[in-house]
Scaffold this active site. Structure first.
Site, PDB file in Angstrom:
ATOM      1  CG  HIS A   1      -0.319 -50.390 -51.518  1.00  0.00           C
ATOM      2  ND1 HIS A   1      -1.570 -50.875 -51.201  1.00  0.00           N
ATOM      3  CD2 HIS A   1       0.572 -51.203 -50.881  1.00  0.00           C
ATOM      4  CE1 HIS A   1      -1.439 -51.922 -50.390  1.00  0.00           C
ATOM      5  NE2 HIS A   1      -0.156 -52.133 -50.189  1.00  0.00           N
TER       6      HIS A   1
ATOM      7  CE  LYS B   1      27.328 -30.553 -66.904  1.00  0.00           C
ATOM      8  NZ  LYS B   1      28.650 -31.153 -66.583  1.00  0.00           N
TER       9      LYS B   1
ATOM     10  CD  GLU C   1      24.644 -27.868 -62.300  1.00  0.00           C
ATOM     11  OE1 GLU C   1      23.889 -28.381 -63.145  1.00  0.00           O
ATOM     12  OE2 GLU C   1      25.899 -27.893 -62.391  1.00  0.00           O
TER      13      GLU C   1
ATOM     14  CD  GLU D   1      25.772 -39.356 -66.655  1.00  0.00           C
ATOM     15  OE1 GLU D   1      25.122 -38.297 -66.519  1.00  0.00           O
ATOM     16  OE2 GLU D   1      26.694 -39.692 -65.879  1.00  0.00           O
TER      17      GLU D   1
ATOM     18  CE  LYS E   1      36.212 -37.183 -62.447  1.00  0.00           C
ATOM     19  NZ  LYS E   1      35.923 -38.129 -63.554  1.00  0.00           N
TER      20      LYS E   1
ATOM     21  N   GLY F   1      31.837 -40.110 -62.875  1.00  0.00           N
ATOM     22  CA  GLY F   1      31.077 -39.767 -61.681  1.00  0.00           C
ATOM     23  C   GLY F   1      30.144 -40.858 -61.209  1.00  0.00           C
ATOM     24  NE  ARG F   2      27.970 -43.458 -66.670  1.00  0.00           N
ATOM     25  CZ  ARG F   2      28.728 -42.615 -67.371  1.00  0.00           C
ATOM     26  NH1 ARG F   2      28.978 -41.407 -66.906  1.00  0.00           N
ATOM     27  NH2 ARG F   2      29.247 -42.977 -68.528  1.00  0.00           N
TER      28      ARG F   2
END
Length: 527
Positions: free
Chosen positions: A388, A503, A216, A357, A210, A270-271
């Protein structure tokens, strides 16, 4: 509207006095039939195995009314500033339609946002069709066969989960034309694995950031460009293999290093961005714009259903309220998401970000400390693998962990085998049913090691099949559940200051530690 801390509401004080229902004794066929609520698009929510009786429902309704959940949702949809931390509107619902009606206009940034999102979707539709039909080709003249999304956090988790969720369905329907891959981790091994077997001449990359400054993502972008140069392909031009999903003000928006830019804005976190250009480009290329529109339609249907003020007719609101009872009255700190569908293998990871978040907050929307617990820890894996693995603790451990199962009557691909008198899909559903009942009812035994205490609470979300519509409704259900819980806790579910400190310190490390002894100590340890 009134914004009140949960502990200050009269309804919560009364709710806190209600003991949990004995699920072990009460889980019967009539209760199961009566505890069903439609989410929309053929998806349903069933809370029969939750410790909730009629008295709880009445008090949860009173709490929903006192906290004005429906009114606050409508205010959000109307364009009121609900992200108080960043003084922003919250508009992810608008990317899939005007929930309050076609005459609802929302203006920001000198434009009508509904028209803006629709315009971007139309541009993505035209672009994806050109890619899928081979009308748009790479720099060496070859059509694209693979698309790779470069992004992190919400630019990766949601779109990746949705791509995987629809892959089996798309192959079963023979409509999958392009493969998608994802690069997210700044660990170079992540990108290197994606490069294995990748034909750069036939690959289109989508850079999602954005701000256009995500460390990253930009690092991986440079890594991808270098890998394309190192491939020594005659005529290769990386800029003819790159598109950007970014904001209009981003440095990427007007860069000549990209074929085209598609826009998002600050009003979609973002999420919450999978139904925006962040998910639209990669999913429309992989499966077609018609499939992505069907996904949006399913989400829109669930968004509209979430307007209902009566909680027994509003699955997202009821799910949120029951979750608050579990978290704040029964003091249960975790929730397990258990999809009995291989297609949803990465969906719990997306929900971890969405929930944790959004609601991992310790101050209210005014920045004041709160005196109660907020968002739970979310984890999960698909069944039957989880059975399992960690189900041992869920069944017989010292802690009660609320469970949310997700299941479908039919598989996506339509391929199966009959063994021992039943198909694989029938066995999958049988295991899902058995687990719900086993957790609820338990089993007595003279051997304490074989004793199951029962009264382990669960709900189940189910549909006939995992397809674009049900996936859209499933995503919207959880987004709306998280939103309602944020309203109940009186917190801001739409900012994420908790990611910023790490960050900042990472940049200090890259600059040599900046005199911080703790940073320097670990730099010496990990050099």
């Amino acid at each position: 509207m009134q914004f009140t801390n949960l502990s200050k509401t009269s309804a919560f004080k009364k709710l806190a006095k209600l003991r949990p229902l004995e699920v072990k004794a009460e889980l019967k066929a009539e209760r199961i039939r009566s505890a069903a609520v439609s989410i929309g698009a053929g998806l349903s929510y069933n809370w029969a195995a939750m410790p909730i009786g009629d008295d709880h429902i009445a008090m949860l309704q009173e709490l929903a009314d006192e906290q004005q959940l429906a009114a606050k949702y409508e205010a959000l949809l109307s364009g009121e500033v609900m992200n108080t931390g960043e003084n922003r509107l919250v508009l992810h619902h608008l990317t899939r339609g005007r929930v309050l009606g076609d005459d609802t206009s929302i203006f920001a940034d000198e434009e009508e946002k509904g028209a803006f999102y629709l315009d971007q979707l139309e541009k993505i539709t035209k672009f994806s069709q050109a890619v899928r039909e081979g009308l748009l080709v790479g720099s060496t003249g070859k059509p694209f066969s693979t698309v790779v999304q470069i992004g992190i956090g919400g630019s990766d988790l949601g779109p990746r989960a949705l791509y995987i969720a629809l892959k089996g369905w798309a192959k079963g329907a023979s409509i999958m034309k392009k493969e998608a891959r994802f690069i997210s981790n700044v660990d170079p091994d992540d990108a290197d694995e994606v490069f294995e077997g990748l034909d750069f001449e036939k690959t289109l990359f989508i850079l999602v950031s954005k701000s256009g400054t995500t460390q990253e993502t930009l690092t991986n972008y440079e890594l991808v460009k270098q890998a394309m140069v190192n491939a020594n392909i005659k005529g290769m031009d990386p800029s003819q293999h790159m598109v950007a999903v970014t904001s209009k003000s981003s440095p990427l928006a007007s860069s000549k290093d990209f074929l085209q830019a598609f826009y998002i804005d600050d009003y979609i976190g973002g999420r919450y961005s999978s139904s925006s250009a962040v998910g639209a480009v990669v999913l429309s290329i992989a499966y077609g714009s018609e499939v992505f529109q069907r996904f949006l339609n399913g989400a829109h249907e669930a968004d509209k259903a979430a307007l209902e003020p009566q909680i027994t007719q509003n699955a997202a609101m009821l799910d949120a309220l029951i979750g608050v009872y579990l978290r704040n009255v029964l003091n249960l700190p975790c929730t397990a998401i258990l999809p009995y569908s291989q297609g949803l293998s990465r969906f719990p990871a997306h929900l971890q970000q969405l929930d944790m978040e959004s609601n991992g907050k310790q101050v209210n929307r005014n920045g004041e400390p709160i005196d109660y617990s907020t968002g739970p820890i979310i984890f999960g894996e698909p069944g039957t693998n989880g059975q399992h693995s960690f189900y041992q603790l869920l069944h017989q451990g010292t802690d009660t962990v609320p469970l949310q199962f997700i299941g479908f009557s039919n598989s996506q691909r339509g391929k199966d085998i009959v063994t021992a008198g039943s198909t694989s899909q029938t066995k999958l559903v049988a295991n899902l049913i058995a687990q719900i009942v086993a957790f609820a009812k338990g089993k007595d035994d003279t051997n304490a090691n074989k004793r199951f205490p029962g009264n382990r609470y669960s709900s189940v979300i189910h549909a006939d099949q995992l397809n674009p519509e049900t996936l859209g409704a499933l995503l919207a259900h959880y987004e709306n559940k998280v939103m309602f819980q944020g309203f109940l806790w009186n917190i801001n579910s739409f900012d994420q200051e908790g990611v910023q400190l790490g960050k900042l310190l990472a940049n200090k490390v890259l600059q040599g530690g900046d005199g911080d002894e703790a940073l320097q100590g670990y730099m010496d340890l990990l050099e």
